[in-house]
Scaffold this motif. Structure first.
Motif, PDB file in Angstrom:
ATOM      1  N   UNK A   2      -7.849  -7.795  -7.834  1.00  0.00           N
ATOM      2  CA  UNK A   2      -6.666  -6.966  -7.610  1.00  0.00           C
ATOM      3  C   UNK A   2      -6.323  -6.927  -6.124  1.00  0.00           C
ATOM      4  N   UNK A   3      -5.080  -6.596  -5.827  1.00  0.00           N
ATOM      5  CA  UNK A   3      -4.639  -6.414  -4.445  1.00  0.00           C
ATOM      6  C   UNK A   3      -4.910  -4.959  -4.056  1.00  0.00           C
ATOM      7  N   UNK A   4      -6.162  -4.695  -3.690  1.00  0.00           N
ATOM      8  CA  UNK A   4      -6.600  -3.311  -3.470  1.00  0.00           C
ATOM      9  C   UNK A   4      -6.500  -2.921  -1.993  1.00  0.00           C
ATOM     10  N   UNK A   5      -6.331  -1.615  -1.796  1.00  0.00           N
ATOM     11  CA  UNK A   5      -6.452  -0.994  -0.475  1.00  0.00           C
ATOM     12  C   UNK A   5      -7.236   0.290  -0.650  1.00  0.00           C
ATOM     13  N   UNK A   6      -8.208   0.524   0.221  1.00  0.00           N
ATOM     14  CA  UNK A   6      -8.994   1.756   0.175  1.00  0.00           C
ATOM     15  C   UNK A   6      -8.612   2.624   1.370  1.00  0.00           C
ATOM     16  N   UNK A  58      -1.210  -4.643   3.590  1.00  0.00           N
ATOM     17  CA  UNK A  58      -2.354  -3.730   3.618  1.00  0.00           C
ATOM     18  C   UNK A  58      -3.380  -4.064   2.539  1.00  0.00           C
ATOM     19  N   UNK A  59      -3.042  -4.943   1.604  1.00  0.00           N
ATOM     20  CA  UNK A  59      -4.005  -5.339   0.570  1.00  0.00           C
ATOM     21  C   UNK A  59      -5.234  -5.965   1.221  1.00  0.00           C
ATOM     22  N   UNK A  60      -6.396  -5.569   0.726  1.00  0.00           N
ATOM     23  CA  UNK A  60      -7.648  -6.069   1.256  1.00  0.00           C
ATOM     24  C   UNK A  60      -8.191  -5.285   2.433  1.00  0.00           C
ATOM     25  N   UNK A  61      -7.514  -4.217   2.819  1.00  0.00           N
ATOM     26  CA  UNK A  61      -7.947  -3.412   3.964  1.00  0.00           C
ATOM     27  C   UNK A  61      -8.638  -2.130   3.523  1.00  0.00           C
ATOM     28  N   UNK A  62      -9.642  -1.740   4.283  1.00  0.00           N
ATOM     29  CA  UNK A  62     -10.316  -0.444   4.147  1.00  0.00           C
ATOM     30  C   UNK A  62      -9.984   0.332   5.409  1.00  0.00           C
ATOM     31  N   UNK A  63      -9.350   1.499   5.260  1.00  0.00           N
ATOM     32  CA  UNK A  63      -8.819   2.213   6.412  1.00  0.00           C
ATOM     33  C   UNK A  63      -9.284   3.667   6.447  1.00  0.00           C
ATOM     34  N   UNK A  89      -2.475  -1.108  11.909  1.00  0.00           N
ATOM     35  CA  UNK A  89      -3.808  -1.208  11.320  1.00  0.00           C
ATOM     36  C   UNK A  89      -3.991  -2.468  10.488  1.00  0.00           C
ATOM     37  N   UNK A  90      -2.908  -2.960   9.906  1.00  0.00           N
ATOM     38  CA  UNK A  90      -3.045  -4.125   9.011  1.00  0.00           C
ATOM     39  C   UNK A  90      -2.547  -5.409   9.659  1.00  0.00           C
ATOM     40  N   UNK A  91      -2.191  -5.337  10.917  1.00  0.00           N
ATOM     41  CA  UNK A  91      -1.641  -6.501  11.624  1.00  0.00           C
ATOM     42  C   UNK A  91      -2.690  -7.592  11.760  1.00  0.00           C
TER      43      UNK A  91
END
Length: 219
Positions: free
Chosen positions: A147-151, A196-201, A217-219
């Motif tokens: 999935x295209x997840x973001x946490x 932002x997919x795949x990022x943990x922030x 943050x996602x750059x």
């Protein structure tokens, strides 16, 4: 967009639903208790009564059809006991991922918690340790999907009025407070930012406007 929010009666979920509905998105809030349907409707969303501790993935997938994204904002709550930290904060998050995959919904946002990579502080008790471990296990399970997840890992949540500004970055930010208003606004910005997919922030209170903070943050 059509967004389905699990834990639709939670305070972050209701704030998120309000923001999304106000700009014209179609929002569905999944609630366990029928008594909460009116609260979800008051936020401009449609409520679906679904018990995430009892439903199976196939049935849950039926509520996700046509969605552009799902957001897991559910939680067992502070007085729920150790067992429900696992059945809600972990298992229900995994269930939503399974159901999203079955329904063809790729985008998945998980509201997690800051600091969960560290061993839980034993001084905060057994329930806290169970909560931290459940959140970490939920992240691990969703990360293992395609999935295209973001946490999003917010700090200590408050009910103060939102500021519209935050500090957002990869795991490792100092533990701090963040309003529920601002947390919901960050979720909106993440939904609007496919990168932002795949990022943990981590997210805490700060001085950077939210959209700018997400883009940086996602750059």
């Amino acid at each position: 967009m059509r967004i389905v929010i699990a834990g639709g009666h939670g305070q972050i979920a209701l704030r998120l639903a309000t923001l999304l509905a106000a700009r014209g998105d179609e929002v569905v809030g999944l609630v366990r208790n029928p008594a909460h349907v009116d609260d979800v409707a008051g936020a401009g969303a449609t409520a679906a009564v679904v018990d995430l501790e009892k439903v199976d993935a196939g049935e849950l997938a039926g509520h996700l059809g046509g969605a552009d994204a799902v957001v897991f904002a559910a939680g067992a709550g502070p007085g729920s006991g150790v067992a429900r930290k696992d059945t809600v904060d972990r298992a229900a998050a995994e269930l939503l991922a399974d159901a999203a995959a079955r329904a063809g919904v790729r985008r998945y946002l998980l509201v997690s918690a800051i600091g969960i990579d560290d061993e839980p502080d034993s001084d905060r008790g057994e329930q806290w340790a169970a909560y931290v471990r459940a959140k970490k296990a939920a992240e691990d399970a969703v990360r293992a999907t395609d999935l295209d997840w973001t946490f999003l890992r917010p700090g200590r949540l408050t009910d103060d009025a939102g500021t519209g500004t935050v500090l957002l970055g990869p795991p490792g930010l100092d533990y701090g407070r963040i309003t529920r208003d601002d947390t919901a606004a960050v979720l909106v910005a993440l939904l609007d930012t496919p990168a932002s997919a795949g990022h943990v922030l981590d997210a805490v209170g700060g001085d950077t406007p939210i959209v700018e903070a997400v883009e940086t943050a996602v750059r």
